[in-house]
Design an enzyme around this catalytic site. Structure first.
Site, PDB file in Angstrom:
ATOM      1  N   ASP A  12       6.807  -5.019   9.537  1.00 15.31           N
ATOM      2  CA  ASP A  12       7.984  -4.605  10.301  1.00 15.31           C
ATOM      3  C   ASP A  12       8.236  -5.533  11.485  1.00 15.31           C
ATOM      4  O   ASP A  12       8.334  -5.108  12.625  1.00 15.31           O
ATOM      5  CB  ASP A  12       7.848  -3.161  10.765  1.00 15.31           C
ATOM      6  CG  ASP A  12       6.564  -2.902  11.531  1.00 15.31           C
ATOM      7  OD1 ASP A  12       5.652  -3.759  11.491  1.00 15.31           O
ATOM      8  OD2 ASP A  12       6.454  -1.845  12.180  1.00 15.31           O
ATOM      9  N   GLN A  72       0.818  -1.214   0.000  1.00 15.86           N
ATOM     10  CA  GLN A  72       0.000   0.000   0.000  1.00 15.86           C
ATOM     11  C   GLN A  72       0.853   1.264   0.000  1.00 15.86           C
ATOM     12  O   GLN A  72       0.318   2.356   0.190  1.00 15.86           O
ATOM     13  CB  GLN A  72      -0.929  -0.001   1.231  1.00 15.86           C
ATOM     14  CG  GLN A  72      -1.861  -1.201   1.287  1.00 15.86           C
ATOM     15  CD  GLN A  72      -2.910  -1.122   2.381  1.00 15.86           C
ATOM     16  OE1 GLN A  72      -4.071  -1.411   2.140  1.00 15.86           O
ATOM     17  NE2 GLN A  72      -2.523  -0.726   3.570  1.00 15.86           N
ATOM     18  N   ASN A  96      -3.503   3.085  -0.048  1.00 17.05           N
ATOM     19  CA  ASN A  96      -3.322   2.894   1.389  1.00 17.05           C
ATOM     20  C   ASN A  96      -4.690   2.886   2.079  1.00 17.05           C
ATOM     21  O   ASN A  96      -5.293   3.930   2.315  1.00 17.05           O
ATOM     22  CB  ASN A  96      -2.439   4.000   1.969  1.00 17.05           C
ATOM     23  CG  ASN A  96      -2.188   3.808   3.455  1.00 17.05           C
ATOM     24  OD1 ASN A  96      -2.437   2.739   4.004  1.00 17.05           O
ATOM     25  ND2 ASN A  96      -1.668   4.842   4.097  1.00 17.05           N
ATOM     26  N   HIS A 147       8.603  -7.448  17.228  1.00 18.53           N
ATOM     27  CA  HIS A 147       7.957  -6.242  16.696  1.00 18.53           C
ATOM     28  C   HIS A 147       8.328  -5.073  17.608  1.00 18.53           C
ATOM     29  O   HIS A 147       8.604  -5.268  18.791  1.00 18.53           O
ATOM     30  CB  HIS A 147       6.438  -6.462  16.675  1.00 18.53           C
ATOM     31  CG  HIS A 147       5.654  -5.399  15.960  1.00 18.53           C
ATOM     32  ND1 HIS A 147       5.317  -4.197  16.551  1.00 18.53           N
ATOM     33  CD2 HIS A 147       5.133  -5.359  14.717  1.00 18.53           C
ATOM     34  CE1 HIS A 147       4.614  -3.469  15.695  1.00 18.53           C
ATOM     35  NE2 HIS A 147       4.493  -4.154  14.574  1.00 18.53           N
ATOM     36  N   ASP A 185      -8.257  -5.229  15.020  1.00 20.05           N
ATOM     37  CA  ASP A 185      -8.007  -6.582  15.516  1.00 20.05           C
ATOM     38  C   ASP A 185      -8.843  -6.892  16.757  1.00 20.05           C
ATOM     39  O   ASP A 185      -9.441  -7.970  16.864  1.00 20.05           O
ATOM     40  CB  ASP A 185      -6.518  -6.789  15.801  1.00 20.05           C
ATOM     41  CG  ASP A 185      -5.886  -5.681  16.646  1.00 20.05           C
ATOM     42  OD1 ASP A 185      -6.610  -4.784  17.127  1.00 20.05           O
ATOM     43  OD2 ASP A 185      -4.648  -5.708  16.816  1.00 20.05           O
ATOM     44  N   ASP A 242       2.261  -8.424  10.116  1.00 14.73           N
ATOM     45  CA  ASP A 242       2.822  -7.097   9.873  1.00 14.73           C
ATOM     46  C   ASP A 242       4.066  -7.199   9.006  1.00 14.73           C
ATOM     47  O   ASP A 242       4.691  -8.264   8.894  1.00 14.73           O
ATOM     48  CB  ASP A 242       3.187  -6.429  11.198  1.00 14.73           C
ATOM     49  CG  ASP A 242       2.069  -5.550  11.734  1.00 14.73           C
ATOM     50  OD1 ASP A 242       1.230  -5.109  10.935  1.00 14.73           O
ATOM     51  OD2 ASP A 242       2.034  -5.313  12.951  1.00 14.73           O
TER      52      ASP A 242
END
Length: 667
Positions: free
Chosen positions: A287, A230, A259, A422, A398, A285
């Protein structure tokens, strides 16, 4: 899923850290003779979790790390003569109580393959963290030791694990695993669409793709690896991407779309999993750092669950990799805020200091309301029934999904032994800045949908308090976003899909109007501070006492409303404040101050503006009053609209509108 013996099915392998993860050794293996400490039930001095951990440090020898040269591969290790290693660790102990609670598995087998002289000793724990020796076997030469174990005693908690003790010569563990004679819920292992949502982090994303490509032998159930990109910095343009992509043998696909936030990216993964006919969507995710074995574990566990179950992994701190940031979360229904499931739990547990066997609170099974979408496996059967995420961009998607699934009869399990690394929330401050809009709006939407309390319990009260804190802290850009959030909330759920791609650019366009939203790299980029007279609070000063808080807050608000800022405060800041000292009760005493950000990448100049404060405080008051008065009608509107706006058809229309390119369509 078979371990080679047709009567036994593999549940969990014993694994060791990869060559690039040597700082995570305590999560895989402990060295030394520490077995943990049995707590004294009537020892009132040590009833609090902190005092318990302090006592453990005092009464147990300090575990030392295994030597890296003794880790021979991902599945084998060496124990030097006379030494002892324990696999009673986060990634290698078997979470017996979770299998006991959520699956039909009642008996398991531990198999340990060794070469050399020594012993294998099996232990278990209960929900209180008390440790018990179960069995042991002397080993010599090359042999396989097997132990058949029952899960019946693990109703409220407890783990299994084993230790290795070498004799007069070294002992090598060639491999070990946990298995069962039980069969999964379905005849075959479930198939998976593994989806990663990414936004301008092509280096992270490519690194995770590389890790996955190097572990395809344990990911055979993943039918498709999907990247929903995105951002403007494309993963496919990253140097080395083509080489990595070829390793997937046609199983890697990239979708470029506008996005649409986390909810838009992860919903795309859910949608594609349903469209492809796979059994699960595994969303992750970008990252993060992945432990690939975690993927196998959550899938295996989900296959064995008695009913379709959402299964997620835990989160370790990316910058301090032996620190477990979260072990499981619930939603406090009265506040609509994430909360710990029980009072003994701790955030930020350091396994390098207190190992699993010593952390008594971690032996109690933790039942959760939801799992963070840094790593979460969702059955497509659940998706077909309750829909995709709400179109709420980035926050609360979530948690709301977990609550919705729970209300439909589908549980969520945060499975120990499966995790990613994370960036922890301690290194972020997403309540300030552009994300404040999404926090405010999406938390209130979640309350409208799921709160069992009149007017949402404490939600509106805390929202008013947050507005006042931001305003007296001169965080006007943040407050502008929160006001927009309430206005959009009142406009109704029908606009949420449209706002997915629109609202963030509109919020960011406001930055130039607010000095507190404009970041410069260095403190020296601002005028040098000049101290002026004023009711400044010392950095060392704490928050006012509870009995004084309301009078102090009223005086502060009145002062900020009517008193002009100090002379020259628009030309020179009065001080520079470090981010960790940026607390509303301190910043409220200044008229002009430079504050560093949570990431350490820059600073912003906060400047008091009484006219702006008056305008925003009046708007906030009116909007909160209206939301309170219309709460029941708003709740009915959002509850009626939720199935429609989270449906596959609604999301399909949004995806078609905002898809830029799909690699499967390229010839």
């Amino acid at each position: 899923m078979s371990d080679g013996d047709g009567n036994w099915n593999l549940l969990q392998r014993v694994i060791l850290p990869s060559s690039g993860q040597v700082d995570t050794i305590p999560l895989y293996v402990d060295a030394g003779s520490v077995n943990g400490v049995r707590l004294v039930e009537n020892d009132t001095m040590y009833r609090s979790p902190k005092k318990v951990e302090d006592k453990l440090r005092l009464l147990s020898s300090t575990p030392r790390e295994a030597h890296i040269e003794d880790l021979l591969s991902r599945t084998s290790l060496r124990v030097v003569a006379g030494d002892r290693l324990s696999l009673g660790t986060y990634f290698n102990a078997f979470p017996a109580s979770y299998w006991r609670r959520w699956t039909n598995v009642r008996d398991i087998r531990l198999s340990v393959r060794t070469k050399g002289d020594g012993a294998v000793v099996v232990y278990k724990s209960n929900a209180r963290g008390s440790l018990q020796r179960v069995a042991s076997e002397r080993v010599t030469g090359e042999q396989e030791s097997t132990f058949e174990l029952s899960l019946k005693p693990f109703g409220d908690g407890g783990w299994y694990w084993f230790d290795l003790a070498a004799g007069s010569s070294e002992l090598v563990m060639l491999g070990a695993d946990w298995s069962t004679r039980e069969r999964p819920r379905n005849a075959r292992p479930g198939s998976v669409t593994l989806e990663i949502t990414t936004l301008n982090k092509p280096d992270y994303c490519l690194s995770n793709l590389r890790t996955l490509s190097e572990n395809l032998e344990v990911l055979d159930a993943v039918r498709e690896f999907l990247i929903v990109d995105q951002g403007s910095q494309k993963v496919a343009d990253e140097p080395g991407f083509d080489e990595v992509a070829q390793r997937f043998g046609g199983r890697l696909r990239i979708i470029d779309q506008a996005n649409l936030g986390g909810s838009g990216g992860f919903s795309r993964g859910m949608y594609e999993a349903v469209e492809s006919g796979n059994d699960y969507a595994l969303i992750m995710d970008d990252d993060i750092v992945i432990e690939p074995e975690s993927i196998r574990r959550v899938l295996c566990f989900a296959d064995y669950c008695r009913k379709p179950t959402i299964v997620g992994g835990h989160m370790f701190d990316l910058y301090n990799r032996t620190v477990l940031h979260t072990f499981g979360e619930v939603v406090d229904a009265y506040r609509i805020q994430p909360a710990l499931p029980h009072e003994e739990m701790q955030l930020g547990h350091e396994f390098g200091v207190v190992n699993l066997r010593q952390a008594s609170w971690m032996h109690r099974r933790v039942d959760v309301d939801y799992n963070g979408w840094w790593m979460c496996l969702i059955p497509t059967e659940v998706i077909r029934e309750i829909g995709l995420a709400l179109p709420i961009f980035i926050k609360w998607d979530d948690a709301e999904y977990g609550l919705r699934a729970k209300e439909a009869g589908y549980p969520t399990v945060s499975l120990p032994g499966s995790a990613v690394w994370h960036v922890s929330w301690a290194d972020k401050d997403d309540l300030v800045g552009w994300q404040a809009y999404f926090h405010e709006r999406n938390r209130t939407i979640t309350a409208l949908l799921h709160s069992p309390f009149p007017k949402g319990g404490r939600v509106l009260r805390e929202s008013v308090q947050q507005d006042v804190k931001h305003l007296v802290s001169m965080q006007y850009f943040t407050e502008h976003g929160r006001i927009m959030a309430m206005e959009d909330l009142l406009a109704g759920p029908e606009h949420l899909h449209r706002l997915l791609a629109e609202r963030l650019p509109q919020i960011n366009a406001l930055r130039e109007r607010y000095p507190d939203a404009q970041t410069k790299d260095d403190i020296d980029d601002f005028p040098h501070p000049k101290v002026t007279k004023g009711p400044h609070r010392s950095v060392a000063a704490g928050m006012p006492a509870k009995k004084d808080l309301i009078p102090w807050a009223l005086r502060t608000v009145v002062r900020q409303l009517v008193q002009k800022p100090a002379p020259n405060s628009a030309e020179f800041p009065q001080a520079v404040l470090a981010h960790r000292d940026n607390r509303w009760w301190r910043t409220a005493g200044y008229d002009s101050i430079v504050v560093t950000n949570a990431e350490g990448t820059g600073a912003s100049w906060y400047q008091r503006d009484p006219a702006r404060l008056r305008e925003m405080l009046a708007k906030s008051t009116r909007l909160h009053w209206r939301i309170r008065n219309e709460w029941e009608q708003l709740a009915a509107r959002y509850q009626a609209a939720a199935p429609r706006i989270s449906s596959i058809d609604a999301w399909k229309a949004t995806f078609e509108k905002h898809t830029i390119a799909d690699s499967k369509d390229k010839s």
